[in-house]
Design a protein around this motif. Structure first.
Motif, mmCIF file in Angstrom:
data_model
loop_
_atom_site.group_PDB
_atom_site.id
_atom_site.type_symbol
_atom_site.label_atom_id
_atom_site.label_comp_id
_atom_site.label_asym_id
_atom_site.label_seq_id
_atom_site.Cartn_x
_atom_site.Cartn_y
_atom_site.Cartn_z
ATOM 1 N N ASP A 232 37.340 -13.437 9.982
ATOM 2 C CA ASP A 232 37.563 -13.635 8.547
ATOM 3 C C ASP A 232 37.124 -15.020 8.081
ATOM 4 O O ASP A 232 37.870 -15.738 7.403
ATOM 5 C CB ASP A 232 39.037 -13.395 8.186
ATOM 6 N N VAL A 233 35.920 -15.401 8.465
ATOM 7 C CA VAL A 233 35.390 -16.706 8.078
ATOM 8 C C VAL A 233 34.204 -16.590 7.115
ATOM 9 O O VAL A 233 33.647 -17.595 6.687
ATOM 10 C CB VAL A 233 34.960 -17.518 9.324
ATOM 11 N N VAL A 234 33.802 -15.353 6.786
ATOM 12 C CA VAL A 234 32.668 -15.148 5.879
ATOM 13 C C VAL A 234 33.203 -14.595 4.556
ATOM 14 O O VAL A 234 33.135 -13.407 4.281
ATOM 15 C CB VAL A 234 31.628 -14.180 6.487
ATOM 16 N N TYR A 235 33.783 -15.470 3.754
ATOM 17 C CA TYR A 235 34.405 -15.026 2.507
ATOM 18 C C TYR A 235 33.882 -15.779 1.291
ATOM 19 O O TYR A 235 34.242 -15.466 0.153
ATOM 20 C CB TYR A 235 35.926 -15.197 2.582
ATOM 21 N N ASP A 236 33.015 -16.774 1.531
ATOM 22 C CA ASP A 236 32.489 -17.589 0.445
ATOM 23 C C ASP A 236 31.084 -18.041 0.826
ATOM 24 O O ASP A 236 30.854 -18.450 1.970
ATOM 25 C CB ASP A 236 33.401 -18.809 0.231
ATOM 26 N N PRO A 237 30.115 -17.977 -0.095
ATOM 27 C CA PRO A 237 28.737 -18.351 0.234
ATOM 28 C C PRO A 237 28.592 -19.763 0.784
ATOM 29 O O PRO A 237 27.834 -19.998 1.734
ATOM 30 C CB PRO A 237 28.011 -18.205 -1.114
ATOM 31 N N THR A 263 36.035 -8.941 7.555
ATOM 32 C CA THR A 263 36.387 -7.914 6.587
ATOM 33 C C THR A 263 35.391 -8.050 5.443
ATOM 34 O O THR A 263 35.311 -9.109 4.811
ATOM 35 C CB THR A 263 37.818 -8.100 6.056
ATOM 36 N N VAL A 264 34.617 -7.008 5.198
ATOM 37 C CA VAL A 264 33.547 -7.087 4.202
ATOM 38 C C VAL A 264 34.139 -6.814 2.814
ATOM 39 O O VAL A 264 34.115 -5.682 2.321
ATOM 40 C CB VAL A 264 32.407 -6.107 4.522
ATOM 41 N N ARG A 265 34.662 -7.858 2.195
ATOM 42 C CA ARG A 265 35.250 -7.715 0.865
ATOM 43 C C ARG A 265 34.167 -7.766 -0.214
ATOM 44 O O ARG A 265 34.259 -7.079 -1.217
ATOM 45 C CB ARG A 265 36.287 -8.820 0.633
ATOM 46 N N ASN A 266 33.185 -8.625 0.005
ATOM 47 C CA ASN A 266 32.086 -8.757 -0.939
ATOM 48 C C ASN A 266 30.777 -8.519 -0.184
ATOM 49 O O ASN A 266 30.300 -9.402 0.533
ATOM 50 C CB ASN A 266 32.099 -10.148 -1.569
ATOM 51 N N PRO A 267 30.188 -7.335 -0.315
ATOM 52 C CA PRO A 267 28.963 -7.013 0.423
ATOM 53 C C PRO A 267 27.836 -8.017 0.182
ATOM 54 O O PRO A 267 27.050 -8.311 1.086
ATOM 55 C CB PRO A 267 28.585 -5.623 -0.097
ATOM 56 N N GLU A 268 27.760 -8.569 -1.025
ATOM 57 C CA GLU A 268 26.696 -9.525 -1.343
ATOM 58 C C GLU A 268 26.867 -10.815 -0.538
ATOM 59 O O GLU A 268 25.901 -11.358 0.004
ATOM 60 C CB GLU A 268 26.710 -9.838 -2.838
ATOM 61 N N THR A 269 28.101 -11.292 -0.444
ATOM 62 C CA THR A 269 28.371 -12.503 0.338
ATOM 63 C C THR A 269 28.076 -12.264 1.813
ATOM 64 O O THR A 269 27.462 -13.106 2.485
ATOM 65 C CB THR A 269 29.837 -12.936 0.164
ATOM 66 N N TYR A 270 28.483 -11.106 2.309
ATOM 67 C CA TYR A 270 28.284 -10.807 3.726
ATOM 68 C C TYR A 270 26.799 -10.628 4.038
ATOM 69 O O TYR A 270 26.303 -11.104 5.070
ATOM 70 C CB TYR A 270 29.060 -9.545 4.105
ATOM 71 N N SER A 271 26.081 -9.980 3.154
ATOM 72 C CA SER A 271 24.649 -9.808 3.338
ATOM 73 C C SER A 271 23.939 -11.159 3.289
ATOM 74 O O SER A 271 22.990 -11.411 4.052
ATOM 75 C CB SER A 271 24.096 -8.882 2.247
ATOM 76 N N GLY A 272 24.412 -12.032 2.408
ATOM 77 C CA GLY A 272 23.840 -13.366 2.326
ATOM 78 C C GLY A 272 24.032 -14.152 3.606
ATOM 79 O O GLY A 272 23.151 -14.923 4.030
ATOM 80 N N PHE A 273 25.185 -13.957 4.245
ATOM 81 C CA PHE A 273 25.460 -14.603 5.534
ATOM 82 C C PHE A 273 24.454 -14.149 6.585
ATOM 83 O O PHE A 273 23.880 -14.972 7.323
ATOM 84 C CB PHE A 273 26.888 -14.273 5.965
ATOM 85 N N GLU A 304 33.665 -5.368 10.170
ATOM 86 C CA GLU A 304 32.488 -5.328 11.040
ATOM 87 C C GLU A 304 32.511 -6.507 12.001
ATOM 88 O O GLU A 304 32.843 -7.628 11.627
ATOM 89 C CB GLU A 304 31.202 -5.367 10.220
ATOM 90 N N MET A 305 32.165 -6.208 13.235
ATOM 91 C CA MET A 305 32.098 -7.241 14.262
ATOM 92 C C MET A 305 30.669 -7.320 14.768
ATOM 93 O O MET A 305 30.047 -6.301 15.070
ATOM 94 C CB MET A 305 33.054 -6.902 15.406
ATOM 95 N N ILE A 306 30.125 -8.538 14.820
ATOM 96 C CA ILE A 306 28.759 -8.723 15.267
ATOM 97 C C ILE A 306 28.693 -9.715 16.417
ATOM 98 O O ILE A 306 29.535 -10.616 16.522
ATOM 99 C CB ILE A 306 27.826 -9.178 14.127
ATOM 100 N N GLN A 307 27.732 -9.537 17.269
ATOM 101 C CA GLN A 307 27.450 -10.498 18.342
ATOM 102 C C GLN A 307 26.167 -11.214 17.983
ATOM 103 O O GLN A 307 25.171 -10.601 17.587
ATOM 104 C CB GLN A 307 27.311 -9.809 19.693
ATOM 105 N N LEU A 308 26.176 -12.549 18.093
ATOM 106 C CA LEU A 308 25.024 -13.360 17.741
ATOM 107 C C LEU A 308 24.307 -13.825 19.001
ATOM 108 O O LEU A 308 24.914 -14.052 20.051
ATOM 109 C CB LEU A 308 25.448 -14.583 16.927
ATOM 110 N N TYR A 309 22.990 -13.979 18.877
ATOM 111 C CA TYR A 309 22.196 -14.468 20.002
ATOM 112 C C TYR A 309 20.877 -15.011 19.487
ATOM 113 O O TYR A 309 20.478 -14.780 18.360
ATOM 114 C CB TYR A 309 21.950 -13.329 21.019
#
Length: 310
Positions: A232-237, A263-273, A304-309
């Protein structure tokens, strides 16, 4: 009848009263006309030793006990002194800005945390446990090998549920909690200390201030993280931009496993991330598959849970 799983989890996890199995309670009371079930519920909730030691908010206990009384009286059962005594005790309690929330883990262990009763307090959302943290904790309990024998860095630890659970259940070599808000850091330190007392062989644990926008490669390299997690760290651009900057710094120093749960509350913010990750040369893959439901919470939101590499 073993009702511990039916009743303890909804109460101690402070989920909504609607998640409590009231229909089962009503049917039992109507058919048996006995207060025995109410007595059992009290022993496993308000009168339980965990609740007595780490009491949930007075408001929640008052609502919960009022609902029990309402259903007992509707069924025409004999009055239960313990029930009214418990309510009298709560009615006299003052409402506070903080309370304890306890989360039951598989195997009978529990994590008790001091949290804010408000979703936002002192200008931060970091003083409560959010859904993505609950999901990440459940995922960790099913993937203990991702943490066993490893140095783990948690970004934005908040009040500490995920990290404390990993320390309790996943045998990390070392665990580093981190956040940047002064009040969150103090509460986090208190919760880590509160829960460390029951650890038989605790891993080395530290709580660090980590500002994502100013963290240096040297600061990150000293941690030597094998696994990095965040929830829950992707909540603001703007916050997402700082996070990507830090993740880029981490991946410039080493090649840890990185898991971000949102938690994808704002799809635009999450997509921007995700777009910012791509621009930084950081790839990701979505972690699929369900996890066992350990905690009672609303699962209606998209998590959604993602793994980064790289």
């Amino acid at each position: 009848m073993d009702i511990s799983q039916d009743f303890q989890a909804p109460f101690f996890a402070m989920s909504r009263l609607l998640s409590f199995p009231w229909t089962f309670v009503e049917k039992d009371l109507e058919s048996n006309k006995s207060s025995e079930l109410i007595s059992d519920i009290l022993k496993q909730t308000c009168l339980h030793s965990l609740c007595r030691k780490f009491p949930p908010s007075a408001k929640y206990r008052k609502l919960f006990l009022s609902q029990l009384i309402k259903r007992q009286e509707a069924a025409g059962c004999d009055p239960l002194d313990e029930l009214y005594d418990a309510l009298a005790e709560v009615v006299g309690a003052e409402d506070t800005s903080e309370c304890y929330k306890s989360y039951l883990l598989p195997g009978g262990d529990s994590v008790s945390l001091r949290e804010s009763v408000a979703l936002i307090s002192d200008g931060t959302t970091g003083l409560v446990t959010w859904e993505a943290a609950l999901f990440l904790t459940e995922w960790a309990l099913e993937h203990r090998q991702a943490f066993s024998g490893r140095t783990v860095l948690e970004l934005g630890s908040g009040v500490g549920l995920t990290g404390i659970t990993i320390c309790r259940s996943c045998s990390p070599k070392r665990f580093v909690f981190s956040d940047c808000h002064p009040r969150v850091l103090q509460t986090l330190e208190d919760n880590v200390r509160l829960n460390a007392v029951t650890q038989r062989e605790p891993p080395p644990v530290t709580v660090q201030e980590l500002d994502w926008s100013t963290a240096t490669e040297e600061q990150v390299a000293l941690i030597k993280a094998d696994t990095v997690i965040a929830a829950d760290v992707v909540y603001d651009p703007e916050v997402a931009e700082s996070l990507v900057k830090l993740l880029n710094t981490i991946l410039s120093c080493s090649n840890p496993d990185i898991y971000i749960c949102s938690t994808v509350r704002n799809p635009e913010t999450y997509s921007g991330f995700k777009t910012q990750l791509e621009k930084a040369g950081i790839s990701h893959r979505v972690m699929t598959g369900a996890v066992s439901h350990v905690f009672p919470y609303s699962r209606g939101s998209a998590i959604e849970m993602i793994q980064l590499y790289r």
